[in-house]
Scaffold this motif. Structure first.
Motif, PDB file in Angstrom:
ATOM      1  N   ALA A  60       0.838  -1.207   0.000  1.00  0.00           N
ATOM      2  CA  ALA A  60       0.000   0.000   0.000  1.00  0.00           C
ATOM      3  C   ALA A  60       0.869   1.251   0.000  1.00  0.00           C
ATOM      4  CB  ALA A  60      -0.928   0.002   1.205  1.00  0.00           C
ATOM      5  N   TYR A  61       1.943   1.240   0.771  1.00  0.00           N
ATOM      6  CA  TYR A  61       2.835   2.396   0.846  1.00  0.00           C
ATOM      7  C   TYR A  61       3.512   2.634  -0.504  1.00  0.00           C
ATOM      8  CZ  TYR A  61       6.088   5.714   2.952  1.00  0.00           C
ATOM      9  OH  TYR A  61       6.788   6.842   3.262  1.00  0.00           O
ATOM     10  N   LEU A  62       3.928   1.575  -1.154  1.00  0.00           N
ATOM     11  CA  LEU A  62       4.561   1.682  -2.462  1.00  0.00           C
ATOM     12  C   LEU A  62       3.581   2.273  -3.478  1.00  0.00           C
ATOM     13  CD1 LEU A  62       6.931   1.112  -4.390  1.00  0.00           C
ATOM     14  CD2 LEU A  62       6.071  -1.216  -4.615  1.00  0.00           C
ATOM     15  N   THR A  63       2.359   1.784  -3.470  1.00  0.00           N
ATOM     16  CA  THR A  63       1.335   2.307  -4.375  1.00  0.00           C
ATOM     17  C   THR A  63       1.086   3.778  -4.108  1.00  0.00           C
ATOM     18  OG1 THR A  63       0.313   0.131  -4.459  1.00  0.00           O
ATOM     19  CG2 THR A  63      -1.024   1.978  -5.210  1.00  0.00           C
ATOM     20  N   ARG A  64       1.030   4.138  -2.841  1.00  0.00           N
ATOM     21  CA  ARG A  64       0.803   5.538  -2.472  1.00  0.00           C
ATOM     22  C   ARG A  64       1.958   6.423  -2.941  1.00  0.00           C
ATOM     23  NH1 ARG A  64      -3.804   8.215  -1.411  1.00  0.00           N
ATOM     24  NH2 ARG A  64      -3.167  10.219  -0.653  1.00  0.00           N
TER      25      ARG A  64
END
Length: 161
Positions: A60-64
């Motif tokens: 999720a952090y990478l996508t964000r």
């Protein structure tokens, strides 16, 4: 950073790279910019790995990070001089998937959750983490986005009849 965290990051990047590219392409509508955004987003995530407390939040952090990079690029694009070459702003379309034409015209608040849900097959809870929204909001945006798409396609169909 431990070898285990490096391996985890590499595994998440390998698994999510194509999806991140599709997301960036949908947001930026330009293939070279999308590639740059994914690379920059990955680098930003790598540099801030120490901030991630839960290992399962890495995806999720990478996508964000990629989404934020795309938004930065869009802001920069707005400040630049308008070009006569409008083709760079049009999403490449495949004849067999005209729904992408309609999807690209949607507002980001509907387009991004729809893209994450149906292109990346992410559950609403994961999309909620990525977008920092309640799961109910994600569900309603997906439902509204689908209704908008349906209405646009029906209008187009009636025009051709």
């Amino acid at each position: 950073m431990t070898d285990e965290r490096k391996a985890r990051f590499t595994a998440v990047v390998s698994r999510r790279q194509q999806g991140l590219y599709r997301l960036a392409l949908m947001m930026l509508r330009n293939a070279p910019d999308a590639e740059d955004a994914v690379a920059q987003g990955m680098e930003n995530c790598w540099r801030k790995m120490g901030r991630i407390l839960q290992e399962d939040a890495l995806s999720a952090y990478l996508t964000r990070c990629v989404m934020n990079t795309c938004r930065d690029m869009l802001r920069k694009r707005k400040r630049e001089t308008v070009t006569d070459n409008l083709e760079i702003f049009i999403l490449p379309q495949k004849a067999e998937t005209p729904v992408w034409m309609y999807l690209s015209a949607l507002d980001d608040r509907y387009r991004i959750p729809l893209m994450l849900r149906f292109s990346e097959n992410l559950p609403n809870t994961e999309i909620a983490k990525i977008l920092h929204l309640p799961a109910g909001t994600v569900s309603s945006r997906i439902a509204r986005g689908l209704n908008i798409l349906r209405n646009q396609m029906e209008k187009e169909e009636k025009r051709h009849d």
